[in-house]
Write a protein that holds these residues in place. Structure first.
Motif, PDB file in Angstrom:
ATOM      1  N   THR A  12       0.826  -1.209   0.000  1.00  0.00           N
ATOM      2  CA  THR A  12       0.000   0.000   0.000  1.00  0.00           C
ATOM      3  C   THR A  12       0.862   1.262   0.000  1.00  0.00           C
ATOM      4  O   THR A  12       0.496   2.248  -0.638  1.00  0.00           O
ATOM      5  CB  THR A  12      -0.980   0.018   1.183  1.00  0.00           C
ATOM      6  N   GLN A  15       1.959   1.666  -3.600  1.00  0.00           N
ATOM      7  CA  GLN A  15       0.882   2.141  -4.455  1.00  0.00           C
ATOM      8  C   GLN A  15       0.553   3.616  -4.188  1.00  0.00           C
ATOM      9  O   GLN A  15       0.216   4.351  -5.109  1.00  0.00           O
ATOM     10  CB  GLN A  15      -0.366   1.285  -4.269  1.00  0.00           C
ATOM     11  N   TRP A  29       1.917   4.474 -13.895  1.00  0.00           N
ATOM     12  CA  TRP A  29       1.957   3.297 -13.044  1.00  0.00           C
ATOM     13  C   TRP A  29       1.222   3.618 -11.758  1.00  0.00           C
ATOM     14  O   TRP A  29       1.067   4.767 -11.387  1.00  0.00           O
ATOM     15  CB  TRP A  29       3.368   2.810 -12.784  1.00  0.00           C
ATOM     16  N   GLY A  30       0.704   2.620 -11.131  1.00  0.00           N
ATOM     17  CA  GLY A  30      -0.057   2.782  -9.906  1.00  0.00           C
ATOM     18  C   GLY A  30      -1.473   2.265 -10.071  1.00  0.00           C
ATOM     19  O   GLY A  30      -2.018   2.218 -11.178  1.00  0.00           O
ATOM     20  N   LEU A  31      -2.057   1.879  -8.971  1.00  0.00           N
ATOM     21  CA  LEU A  31      -3.387   1.278  -8.977  1.00  0.00           C
ATOM     22  C   LEU A  31      -4.500   2.318  -8.989  1.00  0.00           C
ATOM     23  O   LEU A  31      -5.521   2.128  -9.641  1.00  0.00           O
ATOM     24  CB  LEU A  31      -3.531   0.374  -7.748  1.00  0.00           C
ATOM     25  N   SER A  46      -4.371   8.228  -3.248  1.00  0.00           N
ATOM     26  CA  SER A  46      -2.958   7.917  -3.046  1.00  0.00           C
ATOM     27  C   SER A  46      -2.505   8.300  -1.643  1.00  0.00           C
ATOM     28  O   SER A  46      -1.754   7.557  -1.004  1.00  0.00           O
ATOM     29  CB  SER A  46      -2.111   8.644  -4.088  1.00  0.00           C
TER      30      SER A  46
END
Length: 66
Positions: A12, A15, A29-31, A46
């Motif tokens: 987490t 992310q 990039w990243g969820l 975030s």
């Protein structure tokens, strides 16, 4: 359980950082950017991931060894 909390905390945190890097540099990039429900709220998501990551790491430290 401690290892699971450490792993989830690390993921987490990663992310959360990835989401902030994406917002400020444009790297893809990243969820948080891939979830359509968060459109317009990626920075907040975030930051929430960063806080959750720190909380999970702190919980893992509080569990002690074992």
């Amino acid at each position: 359980m401690k290892r699971v909390l450490e792993f989830l905390g690390f993921v987490t945190l990663l992310q959360g950082v990835a989401g902030l890097v994406h917002e400020f540099t444009g790297w893809d990039w990243g969820l948080a950017q891939r979830l359509g429900v968060l459109d317009g709220y990626e920075v907040y998501a975030s930051v929430a991931l960063l806080v959750l990551g720190f909380a999970l790491c702190a919980a893992a430290e509080g569990r002690g060894s074992g």
